[in-house]
Design a protein around this motif. Structure first.
Motif, PDB file in Angstrom:
ATOM      1  N   PHE A  51       0.847  -1.201   0.000  1.00  0.00           N
ATOM      2  CA  PHE A  51       0.000   0.000   0.000  1.00  0.00           C
ATOM      3  C   PHE A  51       0.886   1.256   0.000  1.00  0.00           C
ATOM      4  CE2 PHE A  51      -2.259   3.372   2.176  1.00  0.00           C
ATOM      5  CZ  PHE A  51      -3.586   3.258   1.785  1.00  0.00           C
ATOM      6  N   VAL A  52       1.889   1.238   0.888  1.00  0.00           N
ATOM      7  CA  VAL A  52       2.782   2.394   1.014  1.00  0.00           C
ATOM      8  C   VAL A  52       3.589   2.601  -0.281  1.00  0.00           C
ATOM      9  CG1 VAL A  52       4.827   3.221   2.284  1.00  0.00           C
ATOM     10  CG2 VAL A  52       2.841   2.346   3.530  1.00  0.00           C
ATOM     11  N   THR A  53       3.978   1.511  -0.915  1.00  0.00           N
ATOM     12  CA  THR A  53       4.722   1.596  -2.178  1.00  0.00           C
ATOM     13  C   THR A  53       3.906   2.349  -3.225  1.00  0.00           C
ATOM     14  OG1 THR A  53       5.848  -0.495  -1.760  1.00  0.00           O
ATOM     15  CG2 THR A  53       5.703   0.212  -4.071  1.00  0.00           C
ATOM     16  N   TRP A  54       2.673   1.904  -3.429  1.00  0.00           N
ATOM     17  CA  TRP A  54       1.854   2.518  -4.489  1.00  0.00           C
ATOM     18  C   TRP A  54       1.348   3.895  -4.105  1.00  0.00           C
ATOM     19  CZ3 TRP A  54       2.197   1.057  -9.311  1.00  0.00           C
ATOM     20  CH2 TRP A  54       2.719  -0.219  -9.561  1.00  0.00           C
ATOM     21  N   GLY A  55       1.061   4.078  -2.803  1.00  0.00           N
ATOM     22  CA  GLY A  55       0.634   5.405  -2.344  1.00  0.00           C
ATOM     23  C   GLY A  55       1.740   6.434  -2.547  1.00  0.00           C
ATOM     24  N   THR A  56       2.982   6.021  -2.287  1.00  0.00           N
ATOM     25  CA  THR A  56       4.104   6.948  -2.468  1.00  0.00           C
ATOM     26  C   THR A  56       4.324   7.241  -3.958  1.00  0.00           C
ATOM     27  OG1 THR A  56       5.119   6.044  -0.473  1.00  0.00           O
ATOM     28  CG2 THR A  56       6.539   7.346  -1.919  1.00  0.00           C
ATOM     29  N   ARG A  57       4.183   6.218  -4.794  1.00  0.00           N
ATOM     30  CA  ARG A  57       4.335   6.448  -6.247  1.00  0.00           C
ATOM     31  C   ARG A  57       3.278   7.430  -6.759  1.00  0.00           C
ATOM     32  NH1 ARG A  57       5.581   0.184  -8.171  1.00  0.00           N
ATOM     33  NH2 ARG A  57       7.630   0.114  -7.160  1.00  0.00           N
ATOM     34  N   LEU A  58       2.050   7.241  -6.283  1.00  0.00           N
ATOM     35  CA  LEU A  58       0.968   8.141  -6.706  1.00  0.00           C
ATOM     36  C   LEU A  58       1.263   9.577  -6.249  1.00  0.00           C
ATOM     37  CD1 LEU A  58      -1.872   8.462  -7.969  1.00  0.00           C
ATOM     38  CD2 LEU A  58      -2.831   7.926  -5.717  1.00  0.00           C
ATOM     39  N   ALA A  59       1.710   9.691  -5.004  1.00  0.00           N
ATOM     40  CA  ALA A  59       2.026  11.012  -4.460  1.00  0.00           C
ATOM     41  C   ALA A  59       3.186  11.657  -5.218  1.00  0.00           C
ATOM     42  CB  ALA A  59       2.379  10.886  -2.979  1.00  0.00           C
ATOM     43  N   ALA A  60       4.204  10.869  -5.526  1.00  0.00           N
ATOM     44  CA  ALA A  60       5.372  11.405  -6.236  1.00  0.00           C
ATOM     45  C   ALA A  60       4.952  11.933  -7.605  1.00  0.00           C
ATOM     46  CB  ALA A  60       6.439  10.327  -6.378  1.00  0.00           C
ATOM     47  N   LEU A  61       4.081  11.195  -8.256  1.00  0.00           N
ATOM     48  CA  LEU A  61       3.577  11.612  -9.567  1.00  0.00           C
ATOM     49  C   LEU A  61       2.844  12.954  -9.444  1.00  0.00           C
ATOM     50  CD1 LEU A  61       3.431  10.345 -12.400  1.00  0.00           C
ATOM     51  CD2 LEU A  61       1.382   9.118 -11.667  1.00  0.00           C
ATOM     52  N   GLU A  62       1.976  13.024  -8.462  1.00  0.00           N
ATOM     53  CA  GLU A  62       1.209  14.258  -8.271  1.00  0.00           C
ATOM     54  C   GLU A  62       2.130  15.425  -7.890  1.00  0.00           C
ATOM     55  OE1 GLU A  62      -1.836  13.941  -5.265  1.00  0.00           O
ATOM     56  OE2 GLU A  62      -2.440  16.037  -5.502  1.00  0.00           O
ATOM     57  N   MET A  63       3.069  15.159  -6.995  1.00  0.00           N
ATOM     58  CA  MET A  63       3.952  16.244  -6.540  1.00  0.00           C
ATOM     59  C   MET A  63       4.857  16.735  -7.669  1.00  0.00           C
ATOM     60  SD  MET A  63       4.935  15.413  -2.580  1.00  0.00           S
ATOM     61  CE  MET A  63       5.434  13.729  -2.769  1.00  0.00           C
ATOM     62  N   ILE A  64       5.435  15.808  -8.434  1.00  0.00           N
ATOM     63  CA  ILE A  64       6.310  16.216  -9.535  1.00  0.00           C
ATOM     64  C   ILE A  64       5.507  17.048 -10.531  1.00  0.00           C
ATOM     65  CG2 ILE A  64       7.593  15.377 -11.559  1.00  0.00           C
ATOM     66  CD1 ILE A  64       8.506  12.975  -9.770  1.00  0.00           C
ATOM     67  N   ARG A  65       4.301  16.603 -10.851  1.00  0.00           N
ATOM     68  CA  ARG A  65       3.479  17.327 -11.826  1.00  0.00           C
ATOM     69  C   ARG A  65       3.086  18.716 -11.328  1.00  0.00           C
ATOM     70  NH1 ARG A  65       2.021  14.315 -16.119  1.00  0.00           N
ATOM     71  NH2 ARG A  65       0.316  15.678 -16.663  1.00  0.00           N
ATOM     72  N   GLY A  66       3.148  18.916 -10.019  1.00  0.00           N
ATOM     73  CA  GLY A  66       2.820  20.231  -9.468  1.00  0.00           C
ATOM     74  C   GLY A  66       4.038  21.042  -9.064  1.00  0.00           C
ATOM     75  N   GLY A  67       5.232  20.584  -9.415  1.00  0.00           N
ATOM     76  CA  GLY A  67       6.428  21.387  -9.179  1.00  0.00           C
ATOM     77  C   GLY A  67       7.101  21.202  -7.835  1.00  0.00           C
TER      78      GLY A  67
END
Ligand SMILES: [Zn+2]
Length: 492
Positions: free
Chosen positions: A152-168
């Motif tokens: 869960f933590v693996t995929w949650g972190t990947r999702l967050a990283a994607l969102e954060m990178i896309r927002g700068g």
């Protein structure tokens, strides 16, 4: 976010609660040769090799002089900025292996999200607009107890990283469980993180007792020591979920490893009232008394502060993180940002959340809200300006994380963490003031290119370090799993 026994619920408060640069082909040699070929062949200095040159556009440095360079450029070698200047100056000095054309765009330091719980992206919107107890008891605790695993933590972190990178966002500070997994995924995404393994007095995902939690945290600190992107930390959750002994042990462990200490502080009125009743002191004064405060502490929220608390936070050089969306969504209160800044406190900006207390990781939105929340709560449009808000997400955010020598501004010697924003959307034109445009008009979707430690992790809105389609599909799958888990009878 906690799988706590029910009898401890009453002690809980909101826990969860962000080409080719047309360096014109003019090497000085070429230019000089046209005028005086023989002389130039002898005297023209060789161009220095660099790995990357970002050139053209408006460079908002956030350096001590807050310089804004028109037609600027940044030269990068390895993971470090070697020079910031005008495009003409840097083109005359450097031969880059790669170029990024920023003409007509803005170049900023990467944004710093000073407080979040990234794996909770997978619980985004699970239940909102509820009273806290109901939200915790009916939704979050059962959902976490039944679902939070390393996967869960693996995929949650990947999702967050994607969102954060896309927002700068290029650096974030996190507090959750299985933080070693968060660290592994953060590094794989190419992001910089101050990542705190949470310690609480009751069983949570990953450990049942404080000694078990501290043992995990120690292994985690040892594993990541010296990593250029990952700063492993200990997150003593708060004064209302950690006993004095737990707070002291957590701080001592972090200090043995020279690691940061993350904690939620004075988030709600209830936390303040309970602290006064139990310790005869405000949360800040109590933490001072038991020796936890210091220039290695990152304190999230800091809403309910007296002027004496502000003086203590400044004296100990504690980094504070303001989370305007979270404070509004949970009706926690309004942090005294103007007084904190005036009192010399290091104040950064964060999203908190993303479940139940935001619900996203959008730092462009927090910039806007930080300024507007101070204005409306004080009925003064001059209370906190656009430039000050941007400082909180860049250089002041770096100071809050005690990383100002490394990140937070575009200067020679700092890590090459930078973002390029487009200026061609309807909401982006015309532009009179860069700070106003960034804070009040531009959106996360305007972030086009993200470089962290000299490495492009997003170019032309394509994230290069994560498989976006796969991550989004997995997030939906986890959503279904969580829904099913809540419908099922509780495990015995
Ligand atoms: Zn939090």
């Amino acid at each position: 976010m906690r799988a706590a026994p029910r009898q401890l619920l009453s002690r809980f408060l909101p826990l969860y609660l962000c080409l080719s640069v047309f360096i014109c082909g003019f090497s000085p040699g070429v230019y000089a040769q046209a005028k005086a070929p023989k002389q130039a062949a002898k005297k023209a200095p060789a161009l220095e090799r660099v790995d990357l040159l970002i050139a053209g556009g408006t460079v908002v440095t956030m350096d001590a002089g807050r310089r804004v360079l028109q037609d600027g450029a940044i030269a990068v070698r390895g993971d470090t900025i070697v020079a910031v200047g005008t495009r003409a100056e840097l083109a005359a000095r450097y031969a880059p292996a790669r170029r990024i054309n920023a003409s007509g765009k803005l170049v900023l330091p990467g944004l710093i999200n000073g407080h979040t719980h990234v794996p909770m992206t997978l619980l985004r919107g699970i239940a909102d607009d509820l009273a806290l107890q109901e939200w915790l008891e009916k939704y979050i605790f059962p959902a976490e107890a039944r679902n939070v695993t390393e996967e869960f933590v693996t995929w949650g972190t990947r999702l967050a990283a994607l969102e954060m990178i896309r927002g700068g966002t290029t650096t974030f500070a996190d507090m959750y469980y299985f933080e070693d997994t968060v660290a592994r995924e953060t590094k794989a995404a190419g992001m910089r993180g101050v990542l705190g393994q949470s310690i609480l007095d009751f069983p949570v995902p990953g450990f049942k007792t404080v000694p078990e939690g501290l043992a995990y945290a120690e292994k985690f600190l040892a594993h990541w020591k010296g990593d250029p992107l990952i700063h492993a930390a200990v997150a003593a959750h708060s004064i209302y979920t950690c006993s004095e002994g737990t707070l002291k042990q957590s701080a001592a462990l972090a200090r043995r490893y020279g690691a940061p200490i993350l904690i939620h502080v004075a988030e709600t009125k209830r936390e303040l009232d309970e602290s006064r009743a139990k310790h005869g002191a405000s949360p800040v004064a109590y933490l001072e008394k038991i020796g936890v405060l210091g220039p290695d502490v990152l304190a999230a929220h800091c809403v309910w502060l007296s002027s004496a608390d502000i003086a203590i936070l400044a004296k100990y050089q504690v980094g504070c993180v303001h989370n305007p969306s979270s404070n509004m969504m949970l009706a926690s209160g309004v942090a005294p940002i103007v007084e904190m800044r005036a009192g010399g406190v290091r104040v950064g900006l964060g999203t908190d959340g993303p479940a139940g207390s935001n619900n996203d990781l959008n730092m462009m939105e927090e910039l806007d809200l930080a300024a507007k929340l101070q204005k409306i709560s004080r009925m003064d449009p001059r209370a906190l300006g656009a430039k000050e808000a941007l400082e909180m997400a860049t250089i002041e955010g770096a100071r809050a994380l005690h990383m100002e020598s490394e990140i937070g501004s575009l200067e020679a010697g700092k890590k090459a963490d930078l973002i390029v924003l487009r200026l061609d959307a309807p909401h982006a034109v015309p532009m009179y003031s860069v700070y106003s445009q960034i804070v009040y008009a531009l959106k996360a979707s305007d972030v086009e290119t993200v470089v962290i430690g000299g490495r492009a992790v997003m170019e032309n809105r394509r994230v290069l370090t994560l498989n976006e389609a796969e991550v989004i599909a997995k997030a939906r799958e986890f959503g279904e799993r969580v829904k099913r888990s809540l419908a099922a009878p509780p495990a015995k």
